[in-house]
Motif scaffolding. Structure first.
Motif, PDB file in Angstrom:
ATOM      1  N   LEU A   1      11.151 -69.281  -1.025  1.00  0.00           N
ATOM      2  CA  LEU A   1      11.359 -68.012  -1.718  1.00  0.00           C
ATOM      3  C   LEU A   1      12.502 -67.173  -1.173  1.00  0.00           C
ATOM      4  O   LEU A   1      13.027 -66.313  -1.885  1.00  0.00           O
TER       5      LEU A   1
ATOM      6  N   LEU B   1      12.473 -61.984  -7.605  1.00  0.00           N
ATOM      7  CA  LEU B   1      11.154 -62.087  -8.218  1.00  0.00           C
ATOM      8  C   LEU B   1      11.212 -61.696  -9.690  1.00  0.00           C
ATOM      9  O   LEU B   1      11.775 -60.659 -10.043  1.00  0.00           O
TER      10      LEU B   1
ATOM     11  N   VAL C   1       4.320 -57.069  -4.579  1.00  0.00           N
ATOM     12  CA  VAL C   1       5.778 -57.067  -4.617  1.00  0.00           C
ATOM     13  C   VAL C   1       6.203 -56.874  -6.077  1.00  0.00           C
ATOM     14  O   VAL C   1       5.676 -57.539  -6.968  1.00  0.00           O
TER      15      VAL C   1
ATOM     16  N   THR D   1      12.689 -57.725  -7.150  1.00  0.00           N
ATOM     17  CA  THR D   1      12.915 -57.672  -5.702  1.00  0.00           C
ATOM     18  C   THR D   1      13.558 -58.966  -5.218  1.00  0.00           C
ATOM     19  O   THR D   1      13.123 -60.060  -5.574  1.00  0.00           O
TER      20      THR D   1
ATOM     21  N   LEU E   1      13.726 -61.491  -2.483  1.00  0.00           N
ATOM     22  CA  LEU E   1      12.691 -61.793  -1.499  1.00  0.00           C
ATOM     23  C   LEU E   1      13.282 -62.151  -0.138  1.00  0.00           C
ATOM     24  O   LEU E   1      14.244 -62.906  -0.033  1.00  0.00           O
TER      25      LEU E   1
ATOM     26  N   HIS F   1       8.733 -60.799   2.747  1.00  0.00           N
ATOM     27  CA  HIS F   1       8.024 -60.967   1.477  1.00  0.00           C
ATOM     28  C   HIS F   1       7.308 -62.316   1.423  1.00  0.00           C
ATOM     29  O   HIS F   1       6.193 -62.411   0.900  1.00  0.00           O
ATOM     30  N   GLN F   2       7.947 -63.348   1.967  1.00  0.00           N
ATOM     31  CA  GLN F   2       7.301 -64.666   1.994  1.00  0.00           C
ATOM     32  C   GLN F   2       5.977 -64.602   2.733  1.00  0.00           C
ATOM     33  O   GLN F   2       4.967 -65.142   2.274  1.00  0.00           O
TER      34      GLN F   2
ATOM     35  N   VAL G   1      10.068 -66.668 -10.251  1.00  0.00           N
ATOM     36  CA  VAL G   1      11.354 -66.092  -9.837  1.00  0.00           C
ATOM     37  C   VAL G   1      12.392 -66.412 -10.909  1.00  0.00           C
ATOM     38  O   VAL G   1      12.189 -67.279 -11.762  1.00  0.00           O
TER      39      VAL G   1
END
Length: 436
Positions: A50, A55, A170, A174, A176, A180-181, A194
Motif C-alpha cells: 500500500l 486510497l 482512513v 489519502t 498511504l 497507514h499500512q 486504491v
C-alpha cells in the motif's frame, strides 16, 4: 489507458491563457485543466503493497481498536475502591496474572491485584494499572511504594479508544504511508481499494543529448533529466515508460507523442520547449493535440509547456494523454516538476487534501532576484542559535548547476514583488522531504 474519464462535465480549458503566467497562475491553470477531467481506475491492493498508493474508498473500521480494554504498560492491575477518595491503600492481595493473549478469567474484588503485561486485557473489576517500577511483590501481596500516585483508570487503554466499529479509519484520497499500512493492518483487512497508478511516458530531447556508456562527443552532454524525472515519478508511485532520447526532428516527436498517448495517461518530456530554431515540442504537439501555456515568470524554468495529446480527453479517451513539457536545464526540470507538474499529477492520481505549502524561514544571507519574476534558489535550512528556522543558499544559482540540488534540502522562493532579499527577511521554503 488507465483513466476512466468523467463524462458528466467538460474539463476546464487552460488553452486560452494569454502571454506569460506567474507561478501561481500557471499552477492553478494546471489544476483547473485536470480538475474532474479524469477518474483513475480502482483496484484492490494487498496491505503489504500500500505504501505510496492513493486510497480510492474510505476504510471503515470493522472492529474496535483496541478490541478490548487493555494495559498500557507492564505492572499490576488493581481494583481500587470507587468511593470518591483521592488517596488509596498501598497494599493489595495478588491473586493471579493477566498476560497478553491470555488474560485473567476471574473478576477482581476491591483490594485485589493481578500481575499484568502491556496489551493484556484488563480483568473485570480492575480499574487502574500501576507500573512495576514503583511496586514490591511477594507472598501473594503487592505493595505500592507511592500510593499517592494512584488514580482511577490510569494506564488503561479503553476498547475502541483508537477506532470504534464503523468509524472512518482512513479517508479516500489519502496517499498511504507506512503508518497507514499499520493502521489498516490493525483492522484485520487483507486488501483495500486504491486508485491504479498513473502510467507516465518520459523522454529527453536534443541532438546534443547522449546516453551513458558511450564516449561523449564534442558539444554534447550526457542525459541527466530523464533519470531525475523517472525517479521523481516513481516517488509519486507512477508506472514509468522510458522512451529514451529523441532527436530534434518534428516528425519523430509528433509520432512519438501520438504513440505514447495510446500507452500512457501522461507524457513528460525535458528540453525543446523554448523558442530556439530546433525546439520542436510545441509544433509537434500542435499536430497531434493542443498546446497550453508555455512561457512563465519563473527562474529557473521559464519555458514550460502543457497540453493534451488527442483533442478530447473527456469523450474520446483512447489515444489521449496529458502532456508536460519541462525545460532542458537540469535544475529547471526538477524545479518545474516540483512546483508545477507535481500538484497536477497528484490530482490526477486521485489524491486530495495535499497542496504545495511554503514554510516561513529567515534569510541567513542576501539573495538576489528580479521584480516581476519568481526565483527558486536552492537552499539549506536549519535552526540558528536562537532556535529560529533559517535558510541559506547553496552558492551560485545557475540552472545548470545540478550539484546544487544534491547539496540543498529545500527550494527558497523569492516572489515576483522582490528584487532582493536582505538577511533577516522572511522567505518561504519548500523542503525536499516529499520527493527528493
Amino acid at each position: 489507458m488507465t483513466l476512466e474519464l468523467n463524462t458528466s462535465q467538460a474539463a476546464v480549458s487552460c488553452f486560452d491563457q494569454p502571454g506569460q503566467l506567474s507561478v501561481e497562475q500557471g499552477r492553478q491553470a494546471l489544476l483547473d485543466a485536470v480538475d474532474a477531467a479524469a477518474k483513475p481506475q480502482i483496484i484492490q491492493q494487498p496491505i503489504a503493497e500500500l505504501a505510496g498508493c492513493v486510497l480510492a474508498e474510505d476504510v471503515i473500521s470493522p472492529i474496535n481498536v483496541p478490541a478490548q480494554t487493555n494495559a498500557a504498560m507492564d505492572g499490576f492491575a488493581l481494583a481500587l475502591p470507587e468511593d470518591g477518595r483521592e488517596v488509596f491503600e498501598s497494599e493489595y492481595e495478588l491473586v493471579g496474572k493477566a498476560l497478553a493473549g491470555h488474560g485473567f478469567a476471574g473478576e477482581l474484588k476491591t483490594g485485589q491485584a493481578v500481575t499484568i503485561t502491556t496489551g493484556a486485557p484488563v480483568p473485570a473489576g480492575a480499574n487502574s494499572v500501576v507500573m512495576r517500577e514503583i511496586c514490591q511483590s511477594g507472598d501473594n501481596r503487592v505493595v505500592i511504594e507511592k500510593p499517592e500516585s494512584l488514580r482511577l483508570n490510569d494506564n488503561i487503554r479503553q476498547a475502541g479508544e483508537d477506532l470504534a466499529t464503523g468509524q472512518i479509519a482512513v479517508k479516500a484520497g489519502t496517499r498511504l504511508t507506512p503508518a497507514h499500512q499499520g493502521l489498516i493492518a490493525s483492522l484485520g483487512l487483507t486488501e483495500v481499494a486504491v486508485f491504479k497508478p498513473l502510467v507516465v511516458a518520459v523522454f529527453s530531447t536534443g541532438d546534443e543529448v547522449v546516453a551513458q556508456g558511450q564516449p561523449l562527443p564534442a558539444h554534447s552532454i550526457y542525459d541527466t533529466n530523464r533519470y531525475s524525472l523517472i525517479a521523481l515519478l516513481k516517488k509519486l508511485h507512477c508506472d514509468v515508460i522510458d522512451l529514451g532520447i529523441l532527436p530534434d526532428q518534428e516528425a519523430v516527436l509528433a509520432k512519438t507523442l501520438a504513440e505514447s498517448a495510446v500507452k500512457a495517461d501522461v507524457v513528460v518530456s525535458s528540453g525543446g520547449v523554448s523558442v530556439g530554431v530546433a525546439d520542436y515540442i510545441k509544433t509537434a504537439l500542435a499536430q497531434v493535440g493542443e498546446i497550453g501555456f508555455w512561457r512563465m515568470n519563473i527562474r529557473p524554468g521559464r519555458p514550460f509547456a502543457f497540453g493534451r495529446i488527442g483533442k478530447d480527453l473527456i469523450n474520446n479517451p483512447s489515444g489521449s494523454a496529458w502532456f508536460f513539457g519541462l525545460p532542458g536545464n537540469p535544475v529547471a526540470v526538477m524545479v518545474t516538476f516540483m512546483q508545477l507538474a507535481q500538484p497536477a499529477l497528484r490530482k490526477l492520481q486521485g489524491e486530495t487534501g495535499w497542496q504545495l505549502q511554503g514554510i516561513p524561514a529567515l534569510a541567513g544571507e542576501k539573495m538576489r532576484s528580479r521584480e516581476g519574476r519568481t526565483d527558486f534558489h536552492r537552499g539549506i535550512f536549519g535552526f540558528n542559535s536562537d532556535g529560529q528556522l533559517e535558510v541559506r543558499t547553496t552558492g551560485t544559482q545557475g540552472s545548470g548547476i545540478l550539484r546544487s540540488m544534491t547539496e540543498a534540502n529545500c527550494l527558497i522562493e523569492i516572489g515576483d514583488a522582490h528584487a532582493a532579499i536582505a538577511p533577516g527577511d522572511t522567505v518561504n521554503i519548500y523542503p525536499f522531504a516529499d520527493l527528493l
